[in-house]
Design a protein around this motif. Structure first.
Motif, PDB file in Angstrom:
ATOM      1  N   VAL A 224      -4.460   6.791  -2.048  1.00  0.00           N
ATOM      2  CA  VAL A 224      -3.981   5.468  -1.628  1.00  0.00           C
ATOM      3  C   VAL A 224      -3.949   4.574  -2.857  1.00  0.00           C
ATOM      4  CG1 VAL A 224      -4.347   3.525  -0.076  1.00  0.00           C
ATOM      5  CG2 VAL A 224      -4.994   5.827   0.656  1.00  0.00           C
ATOM      6  N   PHE A 225      -2.812   3.920  -3.053  1.00  0.00           N
ATOM      7  CA  PHE A 225      -2.545   3.115  -4.245  1.00  0.00           C
ATOM      8  C   PHE A 225      -2.122   1.726  -3.774  1.00  0.00           C
ATOM      9  CE2 PHE A 225       0.564   1.909  -7.634  1.00  0.00           C
ATOM     10  CZ  PHE A 225      -0.305   1.919  -8.715  1.00  0.00           C
ATOM     11  N   PHE A 226      -2.697   0.670  -4.347  1.00  0.00           N
ATOM     12  CA  PHE A 226      -2.418  -0.700  -3.926  1.00  0.00           C
ATOM     13  C   PHE A 226      -1.830  -1.524  -5.059  1.00  0.00           C
ATOM     14  CE2 PHE A 226      -5.942   0.715  -1.278  1.00  0.00           C
ATOM     15  CZ  PHE A 226      -5.562   0.309  -0.019  1.00  0.00           C
ATOM     16  N   LEU A 227      -0.896  -2.403  -4.696  1.00  0.00           N
ATOM     17  CA  LEU A 227      -0.394  -3.441  -5.595  1.00  0.00           C
ATOM     18  C   LEU A 227      -0.636  -4.785  -4.913  1.00  0.00           C
ATOM     19  CD1 LEU A 227       3.171  -2.199  -6.685  1.00  0.00           C
ATOM     20  CD2 LEU A 227       1.069  -2.091  -8.016  1.00  0.00           C
TER      21      LEU A 227
ATOM     22  N   LEU B 219       9.448   1.039 -12.805  1.00  0.00           N
ATOM     23  CA  LEU B 219       8.019   1.195 -13.066  1.00  0.00           C
ATOM     24  C   LEU B 219       7.567   2.590 -12.668  1.00  0.00           C
ATOM     25  CD1 LEU B 219       6.855  -2.132 -11.397  1.00  0.00           C
ATOM     26  CD2 LEU B 219       7.256  -1.749 -13.821  1.00  0.00           C
ATOM     27  N   ALA B 220       6.817   3.251 -13.534  1.00  0.00           N
ATOM     28  CA  ALA B 220       6.302   4.588 -13.241  1.00  0.00           C
ATOM     29  C   ALA B 220       4.785   4.559 -13.376  1.00  0.00           C
ATOM     30  CB  ALA B 220       6.898   5.619 -14.189  1.00  0.00           C
ATOM     31  N   PHE B 221       4.097   4.919 -12.292  1.00  0.00           N
ATOM     32  CA  PHE B 221       2.639   4.977 -12.277  1.00  0.00           C
ATOM     33  C   PHE B 221       2.221   6.433 -12.128  1.00  0.00           C
ATOM     34  CE2 PHE B 221       3.637   0.756 -10.549  1.00  0.00           C
ATOM     35  CZ  PHE B 221       2.893  -0.042 -11.401  1.00  0.00           C
ATOM     36  N   GLU B 222       1.561   6.955 -13.153  1.00  0.00           N
ATOM     37  CA  GLU B 222       1.079   8.338 -13.120  1.00  0.00           C
ATOM     38  C   GLU B 222      -0.285   8.354 -12.431  1.00  0.00           C
ATOM     39  OE1 GLU B 222       1.096   9.870 -17.116  1.00  0.00           O
ATOM     40  OE2 GLU B 222       3.066   8.972 -17.497  1.00  0.00           O
TER      41      GLU B 222
ATOM     42  N   ARG C 202       0.853  -1.193   0.000  1.00  0.00           N
ATOM     43  CA  ARG C 202       0.000   0.000   0.000  1.00  0.00           C
ATOM     44  C   ARG C 202       0.888   1.242   0.000  1.00  0.00           C
ATOM     45  NH1 ARG C 202      -2.973   0.253   5.146  1.00  0.00           N
ATOM     46  NH2 ARG C 202      -1.130   1.371   5.867  1.00  0.00           N
ATOM     47  N   PHE C 203       0.581   2.162  -0.898  1.00  0.00           N
ATOM     48  CA  PHE C 203       1.303   3.425  -1.012  1.00  0.00           C
ATOM     49  C   PHE C 203       0.308   4.540  -0.697  1.00  0.00           C
ATOM     50  CE2 PHE C 203       2.922   0.268  -3.881  1.00  0.00           C
ATOM     51  CZ  PHE C 203       4.287   0.306  -3.697  1.00  0.00           C
ATOM     52  N   ARG C 204       0.603   5.330   0.308  1.00  0.00           N
ATOM     53  CA  ARG C 204      -0.296   6.432   0.683  1.00  0.00           C
ATOM     54  C   ARG C 204       0.445   7.746   0.496  1.00  0.00           C
ATOM     55  NH1 ARG C 204      -3.879   7.431   6.063  1.00  0.00           N
ATOM     56  NH2 ARG C 204      -3.943   9.692   5.871  1.00  0.00           N
ATOM     57  N   ILE C 205      -0.191   8.653  -0.238  1.00  0.00           N
ATOM     58  CA  ILE C 205       0.382   9.974  -0.481  1.00  0.00           C
ATOM     59  C   ILE C 205      -0.538  10.997   0.164  1.00  0.00           C
ATOM     60  CG2 ILE C 205       1.060  11.651  -2.231  1.00  0.00           C
ATOM     61  CD1 ILE C 205       1.245   9.156  -4.156  1.00  0.00           C
ATOM     62  N   ASP C 206      -0.005  11.766   1.096  1.00  0.00           N
ATOM     63  CA  ASP C 206      -0.735  12.871   1.712  1.00  0.00           C
ATOM     64  C   ASP C 206      -0.166  14.166   1.152  1.00  0.00           C
ATOM     65  OD1 ASP C 206      -2.440  11.456   3.644  1.00  0.00           O
ATOM     66  OD2 ASP C 206      -0.549  10.880   4.581  1.00  0.00           O
ATOM     67  N   ALA C 207      -0.988  14.894   0.416  1.00  0.00           N
ATOM     68  CA  ALA C 207      -0.538  16.140  -0.214  1.00  0.00           C
ATOM     69  C   ALA C 207      -0.628  17.286   0.792  1.00  0.00           C
ATOM     70  CB  ALA C 207      -1.381  16.446  -1.441  1.00  0.00           C
ATOM     71  N   VAL C 208       0.508  17.902   1.095  1.00  0.00           N
ATOM     72  CA  VAL C 208       0.527  19.093   1.943  1.00  0.00           C
ATOM     73  C   VAL C 208       0.110  20.297   1.108  1.00  0.00           C
ATOM     74  CG1 VAL C 208       1.984  20.573   3.378  1.00  0.00           C
ATOM     75  CG2 VAL C 208       2.321  18.077   3.391  1.00  0.00           C
TER      76      VAL C 208
ATOM     77  N   THR D 169       5.292 -11.347  -9.455  1.00  0.00           N
ATOM     78  CA  THR D 169       4.206 -11.097 -10.389  1.00  0.00           C
ATOM     79  C   THR D 169       3.267 -10.052  -9.808  1.00  0.00           C
ATOM     80  OG1 THR D 169       4.330 -13.373 -11.174  1.00  0.00           O
ATOM     81  CG2 THR D 169       2.304 -12.164 -11.653  1.00  0.00           C
ATOM     82  N   ILE D 170       2.991  -9.005 -10.572  1.00  0.00           N
ATOM     83  CA  ILE D 170       2.028  -7.997 -10.151  1.00  0.00           C
ATOM     84  C   ILE D 170       0.663  -8.460 -10.645  1.00  0.00           C
ATOM     85  CG2 ILE D 170       1.314  -5.590 -10.336  1.00  0.00           C
ATOM     86  CD1 ILE D 170       4.268  -4.882 -10.814  1.00  0.00           C
ATOM     87  N   ASN D 171      -0.221  -8.806  -9.711  1.00  0.00           N
ATOM     88  CA  ASN D 171      -1.544  -9.331 -10.074  1.00  0.00           C
ATOM     89  C   ASN D 171      -2.551  -8.222 -10.333  1.00  0.00           C
ATOM     90  OD1 ASN D 171      -0.746 -12.031  -9.869  1.00  0.00           O
ATOM     91  ND2 ASN D 171      -1.089 -12.032  -7.677  1.00  0.00           N
ATOM     92  N   THR D 172      -2.572  -7.210  -9.481  1.00  0.00           N
ATOM     93  CA  THR D 172      -3.568  -6.146  -9.594  1.00  0.00           C
ATOM     94  C   THR D 172      -2.959  -4.822  -9.177  1.00  0.00           C
ATOM     95  OG1 THR D 172      -5.256  -7.746  -8.938  1.00  0.00           O
ATOM     96  CG2 THR D 172      -5.898  -5.458  -8.913  1.00  0.00           C
ATOM     97  N   VAL D 173      -3.398  -3.762  -9.831  1.00  0.00           N
ATOM     98  CA  VAL D 173      -3.021  -2.392  -9.479  1.00  0.00           C
ATOM     99  C   VAL D 173      -4.322  -1.636  -9.266  1.00  0.00           C
ATOM    100  CG1 VAL D 173      -1.857  -0.310 -10.284  1.00  0.00           C
ATOM    101  CG2 VAL D 173      -0.940  -2.540 -10.903  1.00  0.00           C
ATOM    102  N   GLU D 174      -4.552  -1.135  -8.060  1.00  0.00           N
ATOM    103  CA  GLU D 174      -5.798  -0.431  -7.742  1.00  0.00           C
ATOM    104  C   GLU D 174      -5.523   0.840  -6.971  1.00  0.00           C
ATOM    105  OE1 GLU D 174      -8.780  -1.132  -8.797  1.00  0.00           O
ATOM    106  OE2 GLU D 174      -8.172  -2.977  -9.769  1.00  0.00           O
ATOM    107  N   PRO D 175      -6.201   1.909  -7.205  1.00  0.00           N
ATOM    108  CA  PRO D 175      -7.012   2.157  -8.390  1.00  0.00           C
ATOM    109  C   PRO D 175      -6.096   2.270  -9.611  1.00  0.00           C
ATOM    110  CG  PRO D 175      -6.793   4.170  -7.118  1.00  0.00           C
ATOM    111  CD  PRO D 175      -6.133   3.082  -6.324  1.00  0.00           C
ATOM    112  N   ALA D 176      -6.670   2.038 -10.758  1.00  0.00           N
ATOM    113  CA  ALA D 176      -5.879   2.062 -11.981  1.00  0.00           C
ATOM    114  C   ALA D 176      -5.235   3.429 -12.162  1.00  0.00           C
ATOM    115  CB  ALA D 176      -6.761   1.747 -13.182  1.00  0.00           C
ATOM    116  N   PRO D 177      -3.924   3.465 -12.414  1.00  0.00           N
ATOM    117  CA  PRO D 177      -3.275   4.754 -12.633  1.00  0.00           C
ATOM    118  C   PRO D 177      -3.706   5.369 -13.961  1.00  0.00           C
ATOM    119  CG  PRO D 177      -1.729   2.966 -13.017  1.00  0.00           C
ATOM    120  CD  PRO D 177      -2.991   2.342 -12.520  1.00  0.00           C
ATOM    121  N   ILE D 178      -3.481   6.671 -14.073  1.00  0.00           N
ATOM    122  CA  ILE D 178      -3.798   7.371 -15.321  1.00  0.00           C
ATOM    123  C   ILE D 178      -2.913   6.844 -16.446  1.00  0.00           C
ATOM    124  CG2 ILE D 178      -3.717   9.616 -16.479  1.00  0.00           C
ATOM    125  CD1 ILE D 178      -4.438  10.850 -13.749  1.00  0.00           C
ATOM    126  N   GLY D 179      -1.657   6.561 -16.109  1.00  0.00           N
ATOM    127  CA  GLY D 179      -0.720   6.043 -17.099  1.00  0.00           C
ATOM    128  C   GLY D 179       0.346   5.193 -16.432  1.00  0.00           C
TER     129      GLY D 179
END
Length: 173
Positions: A134-137, A120-123, A77-83, A102-112
């Motif tokens: 909050v971004f999950f793999l 790996l770069a997730f926009e 889980r990746f959590r980003i809190d924007a100041v 193996t990456i099974n799922t990426v949620e929510p789907a990134p823009i790019g």
């Protein structure tokens, strides 16, 4: 009571006379108990840990195990809190996140999704000030993957580096 078969010698079969395998069995059982105990103490992984980094623009938190076993399904889980407003949030993950995993799922789907020099770069898009993303793999460790891998994580706003987390994963057989 039935007669004892001719091939059976009671002193050897029942009384174990002349057999020295009791010590070997006890040592084997003790070794198995030690390995199970170490697994219960999380020596072989799976229990996630939290790592945090931040700047005046955003705070990045990674919640994922640092020790795993082959075949294990787990989640990061990746959590980003924007100041302040982050206009073009991009998470860049070291190749260790996908090498032998193996990456099974990426949620929510990134823009790019893209590759930045083999990473790996997730926009993720815009994160308003005071908001969180909050971004999950969901991942699975390939059974033949053993050793250490770098799993560094960087958070960018466009080309501006906001936060870096340095972490390593250890994969047990």
């Amino acid at each position: 009571m039935a007669d004892i078969p001719d091939q059976l010698v009671l002193k050897v079969a029942r009384d174990r006379e002349g057999k020295r395998d009791v010590t070997a069995r006890r040592i084997g059982l003790a070794a198995l108990v030690v390995v199970i105990g170490l697994g219960l103490l999380n020596l072989f992984g799976q229990r996630p840990s939290t790592t945090v980094a931040g700047s005046d623009a955003a705070r990045l938190e990674v919640y994922a195990p640092e020790r795993v076993r082959g075949g294990l399904f787990y989640e990061a889980r990746f959590r980003i809190d924007a100041v302040r407003e982050v206009r073009q949030a991009t998470l860049v993950l070291d190749s260790g996140w996908a090498e032998g995993i193996t990456i099974n799922t990426v949620e929510p789907a990134p823009i790019g999704e893209a590759s930045r020099d083999g990473r790996l770069a997730f926009e993720l898009g815009r994160i308003p000030a005071g908001q969180k993303h909050v971004f999950f793999l969901q991942l699975q460790v390939n059974p033949t993957n053993v050793g250490h891998r770098s799993q560094d994580v960087e958070l960018y706003d466009g080309d501006e580096l906001l936060a870096t987390i340095n972490r390593t994963i250890t994969v047990f057989p």
